[in-house]
Scaffold this motif. Structure first.
Motif, mmCIF file in Angstrom:
data_model
loop_
_atom_site.group_PDB
_atom_site.id
_atom_site.type_symbol
_atom_site.label_atom_id
_atom_site.label_comp_id
_atom_site.label_asym_id
_atom_site.label_seq_id
_atom_site.Cartn_x
_atom_site.Cartn_y
_atom_site.Cartn_z
ATOM 1 N N ALA A 1 0.829 -1.204 0.000
ATOM 2 C CA ALA A 1 0.000 0.000 0.000
ATOM 3 C C ALA A 1 0.861 1.250 0.000
ATOM 4 O O ALA A 1 0.530 2.253 -0.629
ATOM 5 N N ARG B 1 -0.544 3.759 -2.575
ATOM 6 C CA ARG B 1 -1.845 4.382 -2.311
ATOM 7 C C ARG B 1 -1.886 5.878 -2.589
ATOM 8 O O ARG B 1 -2.939 6.420 -2.892
ATOM 9 N N ARG C 1 -2.119 6.415 -6.860
ATOM 10 C CA ARG C 1 -2.987 5.524 -7.619
ATOM 11 C C ARG C 1 -3.652 6.228 -8.792
ATOM 12 O O ARG C 1 -3.971 5.593 -9.796
ATOM 13 N N GLU D 1 -3.975 -6.974 -4.155
ATOM 14 C CA GLU D 1 -5.189 -6.774 -3.375
ATOM 15 C C GLU D 1 -6.159 -7.931 -3.572
ATOM 16 O O GLU D 1 -6.801 -8.390 -2.621
ATOM 17 N N GLU E 1 -12.367 3.519 -6.566
ATOM 18 C CA GLU E 1 -12.513 3.855 -5.146
ATOM 19 C C GLU E 1 -13.961 3.902 -4.670
ATOM 20 O O GLU E 1 -14.209 4.057 -3.472
ATOM 21 N N TRP F 1 -10.867 11.082 -2.947
ATOM 22 C CA TRP F 1 -9.457 11.364 -2.667
ATOM 23 C C TRP F 1 -9.285 12.856 -2.344
ATOM 24 O O TRP F 1 -8.537 13.579 -2.975
ATOM 25 N N ALA G 1 -3.632 8.894 4.211
ATOM 26 C CA ALA G 1 -2.618 8.106 3.518
ATOM 27 C C ALA G 1 -1.211 8.521 3.947
ATOM 28 O O ALA G 1 -0.332 7.666 4.137
#
Length: 468
Positions: free
Chosen positions: A15, A158, A161, A221, A365, A428, A436
């Protein structure tokens, strides 16, 4: 201190930094999307330029164009079915097998179009075969997209992405550019080779794409979800039951991008060519230039969303679409070569690229890992099935309202996109980015040994040295 406390878990490390093959995976996914889009767009270009005469010669010119665009739309109708099947299998058995199978199927169908008999050679059997192969193309294309972008997304770190998920999206305009380059080179052929060569040439790209994709590793994942027993028995049914609202949001967001593209690259190409056949090469050149520009713009858009969020950039793209509908046709009506090229640069190189560069990460997401491919694929491909009939509807509108009809249609789909933006949450934003950053710092701290651990390690090493 135990080893489990001195380093982040493999999942946490992935991640934070992404998998070791994250860039190779994104590029491999992009190679496949490039081939898929080459094959699919080659059909759209051939429909606009040749298929009305080759497969429907007994119709008048307008009806022939309509019928050619209907066969184009049939492939789009199959895409939600392909997306549902590919998404379901990808969430249940893995992303990689679906990617390889879809690419191989698409390639075989495209090469078969290149060897089809024409109406003059086989009569009614020719358009029937064309429609059947087009249906297979639609299934394969629908199955391909979700696995490609989810593989890239799930291999990525992460905090980046948006960037990595945009790389497969950049394969879209690259495939579009290659298809139109081949059509541009073959446009001077006097025989059926003018449209056969682009389809036959795709065989080279298919081999390259398959070689690259076979070497990819499965999504970390997905592997983690499978190992923890969190995969669901029926991903498609689960996502339809639990996340149908997000599927509808994706449809609204995707309609503006897909319809806008086909109105520009397919309908407008036909519109410009009908006004002056000598402008065909100019329009194709404009599509090529814009598509090559879009490769970079798509990746930059994805990277930008990692900094400002997904929603803001998509909002900007939709607003540009609303503003550009009427100026686009006013520019086309001038017949000025520079303005014709500029149309495609703005519509494909800027507007379309900004939207596609944002989609992959944002759509991913909205769903959990165990239904992500199913949900994103179904919404994405359902919108595409609507867009497949955009050129057909544009022809009908032009018959009644001249160029104002298609221009107004372009504006309306921009407004649909704005509705999608207004009803879809940011995935995000500042809160997610801050979380994050904190998670990355925590993982980094876990990997640094404390004073006691360091002393014990040194003492143990000295003791080992003395004993030896």
């Amino acid at each position: 201190m135990s080893a489990s406390n001195s380093a982040p878990s493999p999942a946490a490390a992935t991640a934070q930094d992404g998998s070791r093959g994250k860039l190779r995976t994104s590029l491999g996914a992009a190679a496949g999307t490039c081939v898929e889009n080459y094959d699919f767009v080659a059909y759209g270009t051939a429909s606009a330029l040749y298929f009305g005469d080759v497969f429907f010669p007994e119709s008048d010119p307008v009806v022939g164009t309509l019928l050619a665009f209907v066969t184009l739309g049939v492939g789009f109708l199959m895409r939600p079915i392909g997306g549902a099947i590919g998404g379901h299998l990808g969430d249940k058995y893995g992303r990689k097998p679906v990617l390889v199978t879809a690419l191989l199927t698409m390639g075989i169908a495209t090469v078969l179009i290149g060897v089809l008999p024409t109406y003059a050679q086989a009569g009614i059997a020719a358009p029937i075969l064309l429609v059947l192969i087009r249906m297979v193309q639609g299934l394969a294309f629908g199955a391909e997209w979700g696995g490609a972008v989810m593989m890239a997304y799930e291999h990525a770190p992460r905090r980046r992405r948006g960037l990595y998920a945009a790389i497969p999206q950049a394969g879209n305009p690259l495939g579009i550019a290659l298809a139109n380059i081949v059509f541009l080179l073959s446009v001077n052929f006097d025989s059926d080779w003018a449209w056969r060569v682009p389809f036959l040439a795709s065989s080279v790209l298919i081999v390259v794409g398959l070689v690259v994709r076979v070497k990819l590793t499965e999504s970390p994942e997905f592997e983690e979800t499978k190992a923890s027993g969190e995969t669901v028995k029926n991903p498609l049914a689960t996502v339809l039951r639990n996340d149908w609202r997000n599927i509808l949001r994706i449809i609204a967001l995707r309609v503006v991008e897909s319809c806008a593209y086909y109105l520009t690259a397919t309908y407008l190409l036909s519109y410009i060519t009908d006004r002056d056949e000598n402008d065909r090469g100019i329009a194709l050149a404009g599509i090529v230039i814009a598509s090559l520009l879009a490769v970079g713009t798509t990746v930059l858009s994805g990277a930008l969303t990692d900094r400002i969020g997904r929603r803001k950039l998509y909002l900007a793209g939709c607003l540009m679409a609303v503003a550009f509908g009427f100026p686009m046709f006013l520019m086309a009506n001038t017949g000025n070569p520079v303005l014709v090229v500029l149309i495609y640069v703005i519509a494909i190189g800027v507007i379309h690229a900004a939207l596609t560069g944002t989609q992959a990460a944002w759509f991913a997401e909205l769903f959990k890992t165990n239904t992500r491919t199913s949900g994103a694929s179904l919404g994405y491909q359902t919108a595409a099935s609507v867009a497949g009939f955009a050129p057909f509807l544009a022809v009908l509108l032009a018959e009644s309202f001249d160029w104002v009809g298609p221009a107004g249609f372009y504006v309306v789909i921009g407004l649909v996109g704005l509705i999608g933006v207004a009803t879809t949450s940011e995935t995000w934003g500042p809160r997610e980015r801050a979380a994050a950053v904190a998670a990355d710092k925590a993982d980094a701290s876990a990997a640094v040994p404390g004073p006691r651990e360091t002393n014990e390690t040194v003492a143990g090493s000295e003791g080992t040295a003395r004993r030896s």
